[in-house]
Design an enzyme around this catalytic site. Structure first.
Site, PDB file in Angstrom:
ATOM      1  CG  ASP A  88      -1.744   1.187   1.420  1.00  0.00           C
ATOM      2  OD1 ASP A  88      -2.356   1.639   0.437  1.00  0.00           O
ATOM      3  OD2 ASP A  88      -1.780   1.712   2.548  1.00  0.00           O
ATOM      4  CG  ASP A 102      -1.750   7.857   0.689  1.00  0.00           C
ATOM      5  OD1 ASP A 102      -1.447   9.031   0.921  1.00  0.00           O
ATOM      6  OD2 ASP A 102      -1.988   7.418  -0.457  1.00  0.00           O
ATOM      7  CG  ASP A 119      -2.284   2.514   6.446  1.00  0.00           C
ATOM      8  OD1 ASP A 119      -2.708   3.550   6.991  1.00  0.00           O
ATOM      9  OD2 ASP A 119      -2.436   2.289   5.232  1.00  0.00           O
TER      10      ASP A 119
END
Length: 244
Positions: free
Chosen positions: A24, A26, A199
């Protein structure tokens, strides 16, 4: 602090068998910012990712909720496999489209979402696969935004994706599990062990797909995860684990 253990050494994992790494963006490679355009991207990150791609024999993919042209705006053009728009827009390292192209929302639906956002104080972001309602500047808007999104999605056959201070309305079939499956079918990923690092709750789909294909997930930050086997505490810890 997460109760999950730290992941094994990356090079040791790759020596056990071919490793396919899905990252991922961000909150995983870079810290979350108050607005999507406010992120601070290290100047050396793009080159470091290319070196990591080479270490893994090309089996590195970025999988982001951002559109691919938005990712490129922050990282520059990268010859790395990538999936944007929550997995609905998948490309091989050479830019070849993997799977179907993303389907955007009709203008009438986008206009209705913008009208709601303007009247209630949300920031909006149009994407190739849908639209996002951002409320980082006013977290108290979450309940109102979610109620609107769920009702709107049920009326128009859409899906709701939740993230950190963002709610997205997307066309059906846009998720990171689809991205992992599409990319894993292509060379040089096919037959490798998939590992997904993320996240946010939208990354759980990617971790689940990795586990179904014999791999595992790594959760970033202090959050519960139903699909991760290991955890890292921050983007800085992710970068250290990757050797960037």
């Amino acid at each position: 602090m997460s109760s999950l253990p730290l992941p094994p050494d990356l090079d040791a994992l790759d020596r056990e068998g071919p490793l396919a790494l899905f990252l991922d963006f961000d909150g995983t490679l870079v810290d979350i910012a108050p607005t999507p355009d406010g992120i601070a991207v290290p100047a050396e990150l793009a080159q470091a990712l290319c070196h990591l791609r080479d270490r893994l024999g090309g089996r590195l993919a970025l999988v982001s909720g951002r559109a691919l042209d938005d990712l490129e705006r922050h990282l520059g053009p990268l010859a790395i496999a990538r999936a944007g728009s929550h997995g609905s827009d998948c490309r091989a390292a050479d830019g070849t489209v993997l799977g179907a192209a993303p389907a955007g929302l009709p203008e009438t639906l986008l206009a209705a979402i913008h009208d709601f956002a303007a009247s209630e104080g949300f920031d909006t972001e149009d994407k190739p696969h849908g639209a996002a309602l951002h409320f980082r500047s006013n977290p108290s808007l979450e309940g109102k935004g979610l109620a609107f999104a769920e009702h709107f999605a049920s009326e128009h056959g859409l899906q709701v994706k939740r993230g950190k201070c963002v709610i997205e309305l997307v066309a059906s079939g846009a998720d990171k599990a689809a991205a992992v499956r599409n990319i894993m079918q292509a060379a040089p990923f096919h037959g490798a062990l998939p590992v997904f690092v993320g996240d946010d709750v939208t990354d759980e789909d990617g971790m689940r797909a990795a586990a179904e294909l014999g791999g595992f997930g790594i959760a970033v930050g202090e959050r519960p995860s139903d699909n991760a086997r290991y955890s890292l505490e921050s983007p800085a810890a992710v970068q250290h684990w990757l050797g960037l």
